[in-house]
Enzyme design. Structure first.
Site, PDB file in Angstrom:
ATOM      1  CB  SER A 160      -0.945  -0.046   1.199  1.00 13.22           C
ATOM      2  OG  SER A 160      -1.964   0.917   1.071  1.00 13.22           O
ATOM      3  CG  ASP A 290      -6.934  -3.414  -3.416  1.00 16.05           C
ATOM      4  OD1 ASP A 290      -7.657  -2.684  -2.703  1.00 16.05           O
ATOM      5  OD2 ASP A 290      -5.690  -3.338  -3.431  1.00 16.05           O
ATOM      6  CG  HIS A 318      -5.638  -2.464   0.111  1.00 10.90           C
ATOM      7  ND1 HIS A 318      -4.982  -2.100  -1.049  1.00 10.90           N
ATOM      8  CD2 HIS A 318      -5.071  -1.721   1.108  1.00 10.90           C
ATOM      9  CE1 HIS A 318      -4.068  -1.177  -0.773  1.00 10.90           C
ATOM     10  NE2 HIS A 318      -4.091  -0.938   0.533  1.00 10.90           N
TER      11      HIS A 318
END
Length: 350
Positions: A160, A290, A318
């Site tokens: 991320s 995601d 995610h």
């Protein structure tokens, strides 16, 4: 008289046994009651103890690295060896223990370093620091130099926000990286919108007066965040959710500051703007479901870097390191070994 003596001896023995059971029961009851009290009254304490215990179980040690008045907190396991060291960068509002689920499935002889990102958890937080992606890259490089991790090229992993930082790091300091894994990295203009993109548009229209979905303030918002970040539906007790809120709440103003930096013009597409400078072998791992950073970002990266390896995970959102830790560890290890063997073959042919 003799019978009376025997009777008294038997009674005494029975009382000793009974007392032993009472003492044993009380001894067992104390930690059980302490656990229940922590669970019901101080769940945040229980969460911290949980991470401490898990680190010890996995053989990770926590250390601090000081450089010019700035302190980094990190955990590590193993020593530099034949395989490259692995540096792991967590995502927004997380911490080094995010990686415990993945470290569990990596060989114990590997040298693994998990650092708290700038301002997060045990790493120094200052009002004057630059928390943009580029600012975080500079801080991580300072950390790498402080612990001398760059004595030989290492494998860099980021998820991320940490994936955005990792990609820009590899662009700035190419000679330090032998290979890299990006897990659902942000910083890319993905062509398909996600649920989080819609939230972000609402935030922008409200001039950021609405609550940010990634900064929960209640147990209900914490549940919403898990639903946003995970395709797998985890059943988390309310007390644990409350503990997670309690742990994060004192840091929410800082998280808002960082959030505004990473969605700002300077950082939002930093990874994509630096992709052409990345020369090290690249692996991209992404959850197909995601809802934060769309999986179409993997196509954007692979089109700009045709040689990169892309691994898309079914039934995964995610939070790849939480939803598919074993699969993630296996893919990372396979990629490291593949690149190491390729380098060995190149040396032999030359």
């Amino acid at each position: 008289c003799e019978r009376s003596h025997v009777f008294r001896s038997t009674m005494a023995a029975e009382l000793d046994v009974a007392n032993l059971f009472v003492i044993a029961g009380a001894t067992l009851a104390i930690p059980i009651l302490a656990f229940l009290a922590s669970f019901l009254l101080w769940p945040s304490v229980l969460i911290k103890v949980y991470y401490w215990y898990w680190r010890r179980t996995l053989g990770l040690q926590v250390r601090h690295a000081d450089c010019g008045g700035y302190r980094f907190c990190y955990s590590y396991r193993g020593r530099p060896g034949m395989r490259p060291s692995i540096l792991m960068l967590h995502g927004f509002s997380a911490h080094k223990d995010t990686w415990l689920t993945v470290v569990k499935y990596l060989p114990k002889h590997l040298h693994i370093v998990c650092v708290d990102m700038p301002g997060h958890e045990g790493t120094t937080r200052t009002n004057s620091d630059d928390y943009s992606i580029q600012g975080q890259v500079r801080r991580i490089h300072q950390f790498v130099e402080t612990i001398r991790l760059n004595r030989k090229p290492f494998h860099l992993v980021g998820t991320s926000m940490g994936g955005n930082v990792a990609g820009v790091y590899a662009a700035y300091y190419a000679s330090e990286i032998c290979s890299m894994t990006l897990i659902c990295p942000d910083g890319v203009r993905h062509p398909c919108e996600t649920k989080f993109d819609n939230h972000l548009q609402d935030l922008e229209h409200s001039n950021y007066t609405l609550n940010i979905p990634l900064i929960p303030e209640t147990t209900e918002e914490m549940e919403d965040m898990f639903r946003l970040c995970s395709h797998v539906r985890f059943k988390i007790p309310q007390q644990i959710l409350q503990g997670l809120v309690d742990v994060r709440e004192p840091h929410n103003s800082f998280y808002q500051e960082v959030f505004m930096e990473i969605v700002g013009e300077k950082s939002r597409y930093a990874l994509q703007e630096h992709l052409h400078l990345i020369t090290s072998p690249l692996q991209v791992i992404w959850g197909k479901q995601d809802q934060v950073v769309d999986v179409s970002g993997a196509t954007v990266i692979s089109e700009m870097l045709p040689g990169c390896r892309v691994d898309l995970l079914d039934n995964c959102g995610h939070s790849v390191v939480m939803e598919k830790p074993c699969r993630t560890a296996k893919l990372i290890l396979e990629f490291i070994i593949l690149q190491q063997n390729a380098r060995g073959g190149t040396k032999k042919s030359s």
